[in-house]
Design a protein around this motif. Structure first.
Motif, PDB file in Angstrom:
ATOM      1  N   MET A  60      -0.961  -0.814  19.000  1.00 58.97           N
ATOM      2  CA  MET A  60      -2.298  -1.038  18.505  1.00 58.97           C
ATOM      3  C   MET A  60      -2.169  -1.555  17.078  1.00 58.97           C
ATOM      4  O   MET A  60      -1.433  -1.007  16.277  1.00 58.97           O
ATOM      5  N   SER A  61      -2.898  -2.594  16.797  1.00 60.43           N
ATOM      6  CA  SER A  61      -2.792  -3.185  15.469  1.00 60.43           C
ATOM      7  C   SER A  61      -3.479  -2.312  14.428  1.00 60.43           C
ATOM      8  O   SER A  61      -4.353  -1.497  14.738  1.00 60.43           O
ATOM      9  N   GLN A  62      -3.076  -2.517  13.199  1.00 58.32           N
ATOM     10  CA  GLN A  62      -3.649  -1.747  12.096  1.00 58.32           C
ATOM     11  C   GLN A  62      -5.143  -2.020  11.986  1.00 58.32           C
ATOM     12  O   GLN A  62      -5.915  -1.122  11.656  1.00 58.32           O
ATOM     13  N   SER A  63      -5.576  -3.246  12.279  1.00 61.68           N
ATOM     14  CA  SER A  63      -7.006  -3.550  12.190  1.00 61.68           C
ATOM     15  C   SER A  63      -7.807  -2.776  13.238  1.00 61.68           C
ATOM     16  O   SER A  63      -8.930  -2.347  12.966  1.00 61.68           O
ATOM     17  N   ASN A  64      -7.234  -2.557  14.428  1.00 60.23           N
ATOM     18  CA  ASN A  64      -7.909  -1.752  15.449  1.00 60.23           C
ATOM     19  C   ASN A  64      -8.011  -0.297  15.010  1.00 60.23           C
ATOM     20  O   ASN A  64      -9.048   0.339  15.198  1.00 60.23           O
ATOM     21  N   ILE A  65      -6.945   0.216  14.451  1.00 59.98           N
ATOM     22  CA  ILE A  65      -6.954   1.597  13.958  1.00 59.98           C
ATOM     23  C   ILE A  65      -7.994   1.747  12.854  1.00 59.98           C
ATOM     24  O   ILE A  65      -8.777   2.697  12.844  1.00 59.98           O
ATOM     25  N   ASN A  66      -8.042   0.781  11.939  1.00 58.78           N
ATOM     26  CA  ASN A  66      -9.019   0.835  10.854  1.00 58.78           C
ATOM     27  C   ASN A  66     -10.445   0.719  11.381  1.00 58.78           C
ATOM     28  O   ASN A  66     -11.361   1.359  10.855  1.00 58.78           O
ATOM     29  N   SER A  67     -10.645  -0.067  12.418  1.00 53.66           N
ATOM     30  CA  SER A  67     -11.975  -0.203  13.026  1.00 53.66           C
ATOM     31  C   SER A  67     -12.431   1.115  13.644  1.00 53.66           C
ATOM     32  O   SER A  67     -13.582   1.528  13.478  1.00 53.66           O
ATOM     33  N   ILE A  68     -11.539   1.787  14.351  1.00 59.47           N
ATOM     34  CA  ILE A  68     -11.861   3.090  14.940  1.00 59.47           C
ATOM     35  C   ILE A  68     -12.178   4.094  13.837  1.00 59.47           C
ATOM     36  O   ILE A  68     -13.156   4.842  13.919  1.00 59.47           O
ATOM     37  N   LEU A  69     -11.358   4.096  12.800  1.00 59.83           N
ATOM     38  CA  LEU A  69     -11.576   5.011  11.678  1.00 59.83           C
ATOM     39  C   LEU A  69     -12.931   4.754  11.034  1.00 59.83           C
ATOM     40  O   LEU A  69     -13.673   5.696  10.722  1.00 59.83           O
ATOM     41  N   PHE A  70     -13.284   3.497  10.842  1.00 56.56           N
ATOM     42  CA  PHE A  70     -14.557   3.153  10.215  1.00 56.56           C
ATOM     43  C   PHE A  70     -15.734   3.664  11.046  1.00 56.56           C
ATOM     44  O   PHE A  70     -16.711   4.173  10.510  1.00 56.56           O
ATOM     45  N   GLN A  71     -15.632   3.542  12.362  1.00 60.91           N
ATOM     46  CA  GLN A  71     -16.706   4.009  13.243  1.00 60.91           C
ATOM     47  C   GLN A  71     -16.901   5.517  13.137  1.00 60.91           C
ATOM     48  O   GLN A  71     -18.022   6.011  13.221  1.00 60.91           O
ATOM     49  N   TRP A  72     -15.823   6.249  12.969  1.00 62.21           N
ATOM     50  CA  TRP A  72     -15.915   7.706  12.900  1.00 62.21           C
ATOM     51  C   TRP A  72     -16.282   8.209  11.506  1.00 62.21           C
ATOM     52  O   TRP A  72     -16.992   9.205  11.368  1.00 62.21           O
ATOM     53  N   SER A  73     -15.757   7.555  10.472  1.00 61.27           N
ATOM     54  CA  SER A  73     -15.861   8.149   9.142  1.00 61.27           C
ATOM     55  C   SER A  73     -16.482   7.258   8.066  1.00 61.27           C
ATOM     56  O   SER A  73     -16.840   7.754   7.003  1.00 61.27           O
ATOM     57  N   GLY A  74     -16.542   5.967   8.312  1.00 56.42           N
ATOM     58  CA  GLY A  74     -17.018   5.050   7.282  1.00 56.42           C
ATOM     59  C   GLY A  74     -15.921   4.595   6.330  1.00 56.42           C
ATOM     60  O   GLY A  74     -16.158   3.753   5.478  1.00 56.42           O
ATOM     61  N   HIS A  75     -14.716   5.135   6.476  1.00 58.11           N
ATOM     62  CA  HIS A  75     -13.580   4.712   5.647  1.00 58.11           C
ATOM     63  C   HIS A  75     -12.954   3.466   6.265  1.00 58.11           C
ATOM     64  O   HIS A  75     -12.871   3.339   7.484  1.00 58.11           O
ATOM     65  N   SER A  76     -12.480   2.584   5.393  1.00 53.82           N
ATOM     66  CA  SER A  76     -11.961   1.306   5.875  1.00 53.82           C
ATOM     67  C   SER A  76     -10.488   1.332   6.285  1.00 53.82           C
ATOM     68  O   SER A  76     -10.043   0.454   7.011  1.00 53.82           O
ATOM     69  N   ASN A  77      -9.735   2.337   5.814  1.00 53.76           N
ATOM     70  CA  ASN A  77      -8.334   2.444   6.235  1.00 53.76           C
ATOM     71  C   ASN A  77      -7.849   3.881   6.086  1.00 53.76           C
ATOM     72  O   ASN A  77      -8.480   4.687   5.402  1.00 53.76           O
ATOM     73  N   LEU A  78      -6.741   4.187   6.731  1.00 52.86           N
ATOM     74  CA  LEU A  78      -6.230   5.560   6.733  1.00 52.86           C
ATOM     75  C   LEU A  78      -5.821   6.045   5.351  1.00 52.86           C
ATOM     76  O   LEU A  78      -5.873   7.237   5.079  1.00 52.86           O
ATOM     77  N   GLU A  79      -5.437   5.132   4.486  1.00 47.53           N
ATOM     78  CA  GLU A  79      -5.043   5.527   3.137  1.00 47.53           C
ATOM     79  C   GLU A  79      -6.243   6.018   2.329  1.00 47.53           C
ATOM     80  O   GLU A  79      -6.085   6.806   1.397  1.00 47.53           O
ATOM     81  N   SER A  80      -7.436   5.582   2.687  1.00 43.29           N
ATOM     82  CA  SER A  80      -8.622   5.927   1.896  1.00 43.29           C
ATOM     83  C   SER A  80      -9.288   7.234   2.339  1.00 43.29           C
ATOM     84  O   SER A  80     -10.221   7.686   1.681  1.00 43.29           O
ATOM     85  N   ILE A  81      -8.825   7.837   3.413  1.00 40.59           N
ATOM     86  CA  ILE A  81      -9.426   9.085   3.884  1.00 40.59           C
ATOM     87  C   ILE A  81      -8.456  10.241   3.627  1.00 40.59           C
ATOM     88  O   ILE A  81      -7.251  10.112   3.856  1.00 40.59           O
ATOM     89  N   ALA A  82      -8.995  11.324   3.149  1.00 42.32           N
ATOM     90  CA  ALA A  82      -8.164  12.510   2.903  1.00 42.32           C
ATOM     91  C   ALA A  82      -7.768  13.135   4.235  1.00 42.32           C
ATOM     92  O   ALA A  82      -8.549  13.128   5.191  1.00 42.32           O
ATOM     93  N   THR A  83      -6.574  13.648   4.288  1.00 36.97           N
ATOM     94  CA  THR A  83      -6.087  14.290   5.513  1.00 36.97           C
ATOM     95  C   THR A  83      -7.015  15.425   5.927  1.00 36.97           C
ATOM     96  O   THR A  83      -7.325  15.568   7.109  1.00 36.97           O
TER      97      THR A  83
END
Length: 113
Positions: free
Chosen positions: A1-24
């Protein structure tokens, strides 16, 4: 899965644009609130992978339960560089996954009749 797909899923759930920007801890809270979400289980595993967390192995074991194949999950978690460097391996993994799914479908159809 590409990083852009992962970031898209993350954005839908949390509003964060990438995994680095969300706290664990924020991602862990989302997983606790939506424990049966395969996409969140995947995101948490990826976050643990990126941070080299000791919880990574435990999270992988949980996440595998939500996917048809551990092979498929590991392929999604693999670095994009690894996937580009080894297209033959990716093809073998895809072929193996297709074979497993076909075999499972055939077994299901046998028991259904």
């Amino acid at each position: 899965m590409s990083q852009s797909n992962i970031n898209s899923i993350l954005f839908q759930w949390s509003g964060h644009s990438n995994l680095e920007s969300i706290a664990t801890t924020e991602l862990e809270t989302l997983v606790q609130e939506n424990a049966f979400s395969p996409s969140l289980q995947l995101l948490l595993a990826k976050k643990y992978q990126l941070t080299s967390s000791p919880l990574y192995d435990t999270q992988i074991q949980k996440a595998v339960c939500y996917f048809p194949s551990a092979l498929h999950l590991h392929q999604w978690l693999a670095n994009e560089d690894d996937q580009v460097a080894s297209p033959a391996l990716n093809e073998q993994m895809e072929e193996k996954l297709n074979t497993l799914i076909s075999d499972q479908l055939a077994q299901f159809q046998e028991t259904d009749t």
